[in-house]
Design a protein around this motif. Structure first.
Motif, PDB file in Angstrom:
ATOM      1  N   LEU A 283      -5.869  -8.323   3.722  1.00 35.77           N
ATOM      2  CA  LEU A 283      -4.939  -7.752   4.572  1.00 35.77           C
ATOM      3  C   LEU A 283      -4.858  -8.771   5.808  1.00 35.77           C
ATOM      4  O   LEU A 283      -5.906  -9.635   5.931  1.00 35.77           O
ATOM      5  CB  LEU A 283      -5.762  -6.552   5.307  1.00 35.77           C
TER       6      LEU A 283
ATOM      7  N   TRP B  76      -3.292  -9.343   9.757  1.00 36.19           N
ATOM      8  CA  TRP B  76      -2.328  -8.772  10.830  1.00 36.19           C
ATOM      9  C   TRP B  76      -1.740  -9.874  11.566  1.00 36.19           C
ATOM     10  O   TRP B  76      -2.517 -10.660  11.944  1.00 36.19           O
ATOM     11  CB  TRP B  76      -3.152  -7.910  11.818  1.00 36.19           C
TER      12      TRP B  76
ATOM     13  N   LEU C  51       1.091  -5.489   9.864  1.00 37.46           N
ATOM     14  CA  LEU C  51       0.289  -5.542   8.850  1.00 37.46           C
ATOM     15  C   LEU C  51       0.988  -6.039   7.522  1.00 37.46           C
ATOM     16  O   LEU C  51       2.130  -5.759   6.928  1.00 37.46           O
ATOM     17  CB  LEU C  51      -0.418  -4.180   8.502  1.00 37.46           C
ATOM     18  N   GLU C  52       0.271  -6.834   6.758  1.00 37.36           N
ATOM     19  CA  GLU C  52       0.876  -7.669   5.545  1.00 37.36           C
ATOM     20  C   GLU C  52      -0.310  -7.625   4.741  1.00 37.36           C
ATOM     21  O   GLU C  52      -1.393  -7.541   4.787  1.00 37.36           O
ATOM     22  CB  GLU C  52       1.270  -9.148   5.763  1.00 37.36           C
TER      23      GLU C  52
ATOM     24  N   ASP D 269       4.804  -6.225   2.845  1.00 39.11           N
ATOM     25  CA  ASP D 269       4.725  -5.342   3.903  1.00 39.11           C
ATOM     26  C   ASP D 269       3.775  -4.084   3.863  1.00 39.11           C
ATOM     27  O   ASP D 269       3.535  -3.810   2.518  1.00 39.11           O
ATOM     28  CB  ASP D 269       5.846  -5.207   4.816  1.00 39.11           C
ATOM     29  N   GLU D 270       3.379  -3.541   4.910  1.00 41.57           N
ATOM     30  CA  GLU D 270       2.825  -2.371   4.609  1.00 41.57           C
ATOM     31  C   GLU D 270       3.162  -1.054   3.779  1.00 41.57           C
ATOM     32  O   GLU D 270       2.567  -0.458   3.163  1.00 41.57           O
ATOM     33  CB  GLU D 270       2.450  -1.853   6.090  1.00 41.57           C
TER      34      GLU D 270
END
Length: 293
Positions: A76, A78, A83-84, A97-98
């Motif tokens: 994860l 940020w 958030l990626e 991506d999220e």
């Protein structure tokens, strides 16, 4: 009575300096020795851990010794409020991506794909994806793909769940339809004779042979474990998995819940909730990453 006090001789500065230098040298030598021992033994430790994991995965998926096992690591990252999620496969690093929409992919160099040290892989991912060099970048988990004769034989997810004392780490074997093939408790600190029974066949094998839908609705019961069901559970590990499931299907379906370990309901529920969570999350993540495996 004489009040005259004997004067103490002033400390010898040369003697003090000699002692200080001696202690410094001792500490320096000790640090060098410890560092050398770590440098020499750490690679062997990593290889031993990897070998044990490979053996566990082979047994869970029923793979032969020449089968290939590939690791997929998840991170994860940020970037501000965004958030990626990153997935490191043997061939590609995938950045999404999220919502799971692909943002970019990177080819994994051969030396990274073959690296034994997880730290080497994690550092490459962080640098390649331009992830923040702070607490905003985390390795968060992994799963394994078992390949037999070039075909996917199943998956093993590494999961963690809070136990009675501390974290319980486990490997969950999953088939192509997201059914459970088996469970192995890898690490725990539950009480001997109580929560530590989660490692026994009569408990961990209760999850085997169940579909995704059955696991989703599974619960923990304090009812006593039926003798016939326990005898069947003790067999798994000595017989072929598919043959066992076929023979025991009536018992699997007629015992829809997990029978808690006597006196260890907390540990039993911890593992059950961990399995449910790991399976659900894996199914969601596979819909994102399966095209890159």
């Amino acid at each position: 009575m004489s009040t005259t006090m004997e004067k103490q001789a002033p400390p010898d500065l040369r003697e003090m300096a000699s002692i200080a230098i001696g202690l410094t040298l001792v500490c320096l030598v000790a640090a060098i020795v410890l560092g050398g021992v770590y440098y020499l033994t750490e690679p062997a430790k990593v290889r031993n851990i990897r070998a044990r994991e490979q053996t566990t995965i082979q047994e869970l998926l029923g793979l032969s010794a020449d089968a290939r096992i590939e690791e997929v690591r998840r991170y994860l990252s940020w970037k501000g409020s965004d958030l990626e999620v990153l997935y490191l496969t043997p061939a590609r690093l995938v950045r999404v991506d999220e919502s799971g929409q692909a943002l970019d992919t990177y080819t994994v160099p051969e030396e990274i794909a073959k690296a034994q040290s997880p730290d080497t892989k994690d550092e490459w991912v962080q640098e390649t994806a331009h992830a923040p060099e702070s607490d905003d970048f985390h390795y968060v988990g992994r799963f394994f793909v078992g390949l037999q004769d070039g075909q996917t034989a199943g998956y093993v997810v590494e999961g963690v769940t809070p136990g009675y004392k501390t974290w319980i780490r486990f490997f969950l074997a999953i088939d192509a339809d997201f059914g459970v093939q088996g469970l192995e408790i890898v690490e725990h600190e539950e009480d001997p004779g109580l929560g530590a029974e989660i490692t026994q066949r009569y408990f961990k094998n209760q999850f085997a042979g169940r579909s995704y839908e059955q696991i989703e609705t599974i619960d923990v019961t304090k009812d006593p474990l039926p003798n016939k069901w326990r005898a069947a559970l003790e067999q798994l590990g000595d017989v072929d998995f598919a043959a066992w499931v076929h023979a025991q299907r009536p018992l699997i379906d007629s015992n829809p819940d997990i029978y808690a370990i006597t006196g260890s309901t907390i540990s039993s529920k911890a593992v059950t909730n961990g399995v449910k969570r790991a399976l659900h999350n894996f199914r969601t993540r596979m819909s994102i990453v399966e095209n890159y495996l």
